[in-house]
Design an enzyme around this catalytic site. Sequence first.
Site, PDB file in Angstrom:
ATOM      1  N   GLU A  12       0.815  -1.214   0.000  1.00  0.00           N
ATOM      2  CA  GLU A  12       0.000   0.000   0.000  1.00  0.00           C
ATOM      3  C   GLU A  12       0.850   1.267   0.000  1.00  0.00           C
ATOM      4  OE1 GLU A  12      -3.857  -1.668   2.473  1.00  0.00           O
ATOM      5  OE2 GLU A  12      -1.981  -1.394   3.552  1.00  0.00           O
ATOM      6  N   GLY A  78     -12.239  -4.844   2.393  1.00  0.00           N
ATOM      7  CA  GLY A  78     -13.232  -5.761   1.842  1.00  0.00           C
ATOM      8  C   GLY A  78     -14.504  -4.966   1.562  1.00  0.00           C
ATOM      9  N   MET A 173      -8.939  -3.561   8.854  1.00  0.00           N
ATOM     10  CA  MET A 173      -8.408  -3.955  10.155  1.00  0.00           C
ATOM     11  C   MET A 173      -7.641  -2.849  10.901  1.00  0.00           C
ATOM     12  SD  MET A 173      -7.322  -7.844   9.023  1.00  0.00           S
ATOM     13  CE  MET A 173      -7.016  -8.467  10.669  1.00  0.00           C
ATOM     14  N   GLU A 174      -7.703  -1.615  10.407  1.00  0.00           N
ATOM     15  CA  GLU A 174      -6.952  -0.526  11.069  1.00  0.00           C
ATOM     16  C   GLU A 174      -7.691   0.806  11.196  1.00  0.00           C
ATOM     17  OE1 GLU A 174      -5.699  -1.929   8.148  1.00  0.00           O
ATOM     18  OE2 GLU A 174      -4.576  -3.515   9.154  1.00  0.00           O
ATOM     19  N   ASP A 197     -11.573  -7.081  -2.288  1.00  0.00           N
ATOM     20  CA  ASP A 197     -12.329  -8.351  -2.244  1.00  0.00           C
ATOM     21  C   ASP A 197     -13.732  -8.075  -1.717  1.00  0.00           C
ATOM     22  OD1 ASP A 197     -10.385  -8.224   0.370  1.00  0.00           O
ATOM     23  OD2 ASP A 197     -12.390  -8.875   0.897  1.00  0.00           O
TER      24      ASP A 197
END
Length: 236
Positions: A12, A78, A173-174, A197
Amino acid sequence: MKLGLIVAMEEELKIVLDNMDINEKTEYAGMIFYDGIYKGVKTIAVICGIGKVNSAICTQILISTFEVDKVINIGVAGGIGELEPGDVVIANSLVQHDVDASGFNYDLGRIPRLDTFDFKPDRELLEIARKACKKIDNHKIYEGRIVTGDQFINSSEKANWLKRYFGAIACEMEGASIAQVAYLNKIPFIVIRSISDNADKKASISFDEFINIAAENATIILENLLKEISKIEEDK
Ligand code: ADE
């Protein structure tokens, strides 16, 4: 004005590091902080690692040690519902979906004894992000709630629940832990993610396939955003 730019994974930050004028590299908590100029803006860029603890530690270091004035988090996420790989999401609200103090009658996601349920980005940064996105016409841009947890979501049942319960359009997740640290320190932040995804059972395969495209899309928006910030700073 100094900007803190956080990503979770190497992929990233690749394009940013390839194009940033780096003056200094410093390591704290196993994370390398790249101090330099990116698109005309003084920037500290860092790969924090995956998950809420890593991203929270990293955000606090950016604020306390590097004294950044704003925090930007880009990366992949996601997609939930109609979102497709490559689409971009600007978070207008972030919640930690894995917080559960329901035993004390708190709603799921609510952090006990905190004065807010969700974390909202800075209005000015949000406005600039919208502008930055208008310049892009090859992928869809969404604005909505991103939910964060220490879980890689790979079940459509769970993804549907995140949509139903939290009204989420993307999961990662962050973001919300970065947002919480920024909120507690009263530092403006924004989270922009591109979809890798659909958070379903094919998520890990799709993630590997689309991570580079999605990371590139998020970086294009970031570049436009920084150009806008640099213009605003020049006018000050
Ligand atoms: N980041 C990218 N895809 C994700 C997913 N499905 N769950 C959590 N974080 C993600």
